[in-house]
Structure formats: structure tokens, C-alpha cells
Design an enzyme around this catalytic site. Structure first.
Site, short mmCIF file in Angstrom:
data_model
loop_
_atom_site.label_atom_id
_atom_site.label_comp_id
_atom_site.label_asym_id
_atom_site.label_seq_id
_atom_site.Cartn_x
_atom_site.Cartn_y
_atom_site.Cartn_z
N LYS A 1 0.75 -1.24 0.01
CA LYS A 1 0.13 0.07 0.42
C LYS A 1 0.60 1.23 -0.28
O LYS A 1 0.52 2.70 -0.91
CB LYS A 1 -1.05 -0.40 0.84
CG LYS A 1 -1.63 -0.69 1.79
CD LYS A 1 -2.94 -0.63 2.17
CE LYS A 1 -2.20 -0.54 3.49
NZ LYS A 1 -1.76 -1.78 3.94
N ARG B 1 11.07 -3.29 9.04
CA ARG B 1 10.95 -2.08 9.63
C ARG B 1 11.08 -2.58 11.35
O ARG B 1 10.56 -3.34 11.87
CB ARG B 1 9.86 -1.60 9.30
CG ARG B 1 9.55 -0.11 9.52
CD ARG B 1 8.11 0.81 8.73
NE ARG B 1 6.47 -0.06 9.50
CZ ARG B 1 5.65 -0.28 9.03
NH1 ARG B 1 5.42 -0.01 7.52
NH2 ARG B 1 4.17 -1.22 9.65
N ARG C 1 11.78 -5.96 4.77
CA ARG C 1 11.81 -3.85 4.62
C ARG C 1 12.59 -3.86 5.96
O ARG C 1 13.35 -2.60 5.71
CB ARG C 1 10.80 -3.50 3.93
CG ARG C 1 9.11 -3.88 5.78
CD ARG C 1 7.88 -3.04 4.95
NE ARG C 1 6.72 -3.36 5.70
CZ ARG C 1 6.17 -3.38 5.92
NH1 ARG C 1 5.20 -2.41 4.90
NH2 ARG C 1 5.00 -3.26 6.57
N ARG D 1 -9.26 2.26 9.51
CA ARG D 1 -8.65 0.90 9.73
C ARG D 1 -9.79 -0.40 10.42
O ARG D 1 -9.44 -1.53 11.16
CB ARG D 1 -7.14 1.08 10.74
CG ARG D 1 -5.67 0.82 9.86
CD ARG D 1 -5.01 -0.27 9.45
NE ARG D 1 -4.10 -0.91 9.97
CZ ARG D 1 -2.85 0.10 9.22
NH1 ARG D 1 -2.93 1.25 8.87
NH2 ARG D 1 -1.35 -0.37 10.23
N ARG E 1 -0.08 -8.45 13.50
CA ARG E 1 -0.78 -7.60 12.66
C ARG E 1 -2.02 -7.84 11.79
O ARG E 1 -2.59 -7.46 11.35
CB ARG E 1 0.40 -6.84 11.79
CG ARG E 1 1.54 -5.72 13.17
CD ARG E 1 1.76 -4.37 12.46
NE ARG E 1 2.09 -4.24 10.97
CZ ARG E 1 3.23 -4.86 10.65
NH1 ARG E 1 4.22 -4.39 11.49
NH2 ARG E 1 3.81 -4.28 9.96
P1 AMP Z 1 1.23 1.03 8.64
O1 AMP Z 1 2.36 1.85 8.12
O2 AMP Z 1 -0.30 1.68 8.16
O3 AMP Z 1 1.74 -0.25 8.63
O4 AMP Z 1 0.51 1.65 10.47
C1 AMP Z 1 2.20 1.33 11.33
C2 AMP Z 1 0.91 0.83 12.64
O5 AMP Z 1 0.14 2.24 12.52
C3 AMP Z 1 -0.25 0.18 12.97
O6 AMP Z 1 0.38 -1.35 13.16
C4 AMP Z 1 -0.60 0.83 13.73
O7 AMP Z 1 -0.29 0.66 15.10
C5 AMP Z 1 -0.41 2.21 13.74
N1 AMP Z 1 -1.49 2.91 12.66
C6 AMP Z 1 -1.44 3.26 11.70
N2 AMP Z 1 -2.22 3.56 11.14
C7 AMP Z 1 -3.68 3.37 11.82
C8 AMP Z 1 -4.53 3.03 12.07
N3 AMP Z 1 -5.42 4.48 10.75
N4 AMP Z 1 -5.56 3.57 13.06
C9 AMP Z 1 -5.02 2.42 14.34
N5 AMP Z 1 -3.71 2.39 14.43
C10 AMP Z 1 -2.69 3.06 13.21
#
Ligand code: AMP
Length: 183
Positions: free
Chosen positions: A15, A129, A127, A88, A140
Site C-alpha cells: 500500500k 521496519r 523491509r 482501519r 498485525r
Molecule cells: P502502517 O504503516 O499503515 O502499517 O501502520 C503502522 C502502525 O501504525 C500500525 O500497525 C498501527 O499500530 C498504527 N496505525 C497506522 N494507521 C492506523 C490507523 N488508521 N488506526 C490505528 N492505528 C494505525
């Protein structure tokens, strides 16, 4: 091409990569809640301190916190946008609908990036992270299946869902998404 978009799909589907490419090619605001939260954590803000532990174990940060971030950015922005990693869960999707009604804007498409689970885990392990170790990845994925995947039906019933195969070369996937988003 459609101008008000959101990206759905499991962690590791690409994404972030695809959203960034699409946004720069079509001059859209790329709004990644994950990137914005990571920046808050790095800067050590109160918001970042609140989010850090939850992110480290792969849970969801509170709806109120994430919504405040999205709200501020969308209110300031004029033009097209691409939401990456938000909403989410159903509560966030409903809050987004309300915010967009206030702004007199509508979602034009929800792009679902689909990828086999084995490939997802491979991509995430590659990756490097901080939240990409195996136990956190499993968490996740579980959070995705229980809380985020129901959004697919939410957007499908409104006729907004575009399913895109997220396997293959980055450029080929971008072109697939663009083709799915033609007006
Ligand atoms: P991502 O980079 O989208 O994979 O997000 C990394 C982490 O940030 C996720 O595992 C959540 O802990 C937090 N996060 C990102 N977007 C959201 C969201 N819309 N709602 C809640 N937590 C979020």
C-alpha cells in the site's frame, strides 16, 4: 482518473509503495497514518509517546488520535487525496464518512490490494521496519483480518471497491491500479 481514494489491504501488500507512486504521478495528497504516526514517535511528541507501545506490538492506535491527524490534514488540503492505512476499522470508516460529508466530498474508489499470505510475510520480513519481526507481523495480520477486512464489504456494497492483484513488479502493479481507477 479518480481523485479521492483509499487503499485497503493487509500489511505487506505494498500500500505504502503504491500510494506514494500514484500520488506523485497524479498529484494527490498521500496521507499515510502509519508514516505520520512514525514521524510523531521519532519527534517524541506526546502523541508519539502515546502511540509508540501500541505500534511496537502491532495493535491499533486509538481512533480519536488517528482521526485527529486525518481531520487536520484533510481540512487543510484542497484537491485530490489518497488515504493509506486509514480507515482501519468500521468506527474509523464511519468517522471518515462524517468528516467527508462535512467537507462535501465523497470517496470515489476503495482500492483493495490482494496478495497471498506467504508473500505478505516475505515482503514484511524483507523491509526491516521496527515492527516487522515475526511475532508482531502475525499480530498485525490478525488485527487486519478481524478489524480491517470487514471494510471490504462496507465499500463493496457502496459500489466503490476495486480489487487489484498486488503480486508482481512494482510498475506493473501501479499500472493495474491506474487502469482500475479510470473514470
Ligand atoms: P502502517 O504503516 O499503515 O502499517 O501502520 C503502522 C502502525 O501504525 C500500525 O500497525 C498501527 O499500530 C498504527 N496505525 C497506522 N494507521 C492506523 C490507523 N488508521 N488506526 C490505528 N492505528 C494505525
Amino acid at each position: 482518473m479518480k481523485q479521492r481514494l483509499l487503499f485497503l489491504g493487509p500489511p505487506g501488500a505494498g500500500k505504502g509503495t503504491q500510494a506514494e507512486r500514484l500520488a506523485s504521478r497524479h498529484d494527490l495528497l498521500h496521507l499515510s497514518t502509519g508514516d505520520l504516526l512514525r514521524a510523531e514517535v521519532r519527534a517524541g511528541t506526546p502523541l508519539g509517546q502515546e502511540a509508540e507501545a501500541v505500534m511496537a506490538r502491532g495493535g491499533l492506535v486509538s481512533d480519536a488520535l488517528v482521526l485527529a491527524i486525518v481531520r487536520e490534514r484533510l481540512l487543510q488540503h484542497h484537491g485530490g487525496w489518497l488515504l493509506d492505512g486509514f480507515p482501519r476499522n468500521l468506527e474509523q470508516a464511519e468517522a471518515l464518512d462524517q468528516l467527508l460529508a462535512e467537507l462535501e466530498q465523497g470517496i470515489e474508489a476503495a482500492v483493495l490490494l490482494e496478495l497471498d499470505e506467504g508473500l505478505l510475510v516475505q515482503r514484511m520480513l524483507g523491509r526491516g521496519r521496527a515492527d516487522d519481526d515475526e511475532a508482531v507481523i502475525r499480530n498485525r495480520l490478525e488485527v487486519y483480518h478481524s478489524l480491517t477486512a470487514p471494510l471490504v464489504a462496507h465499500y463493496a456494497t457502496r459500489g466503490l471497491l476495486c480489487r487489484v492483484d498486488a503480486a508482481g513488479e512494482i510498475e506493473a502493479i501501479t499500472q493495474r491500479i491506474e487502469a482500475a481507477l479510470l473514470d
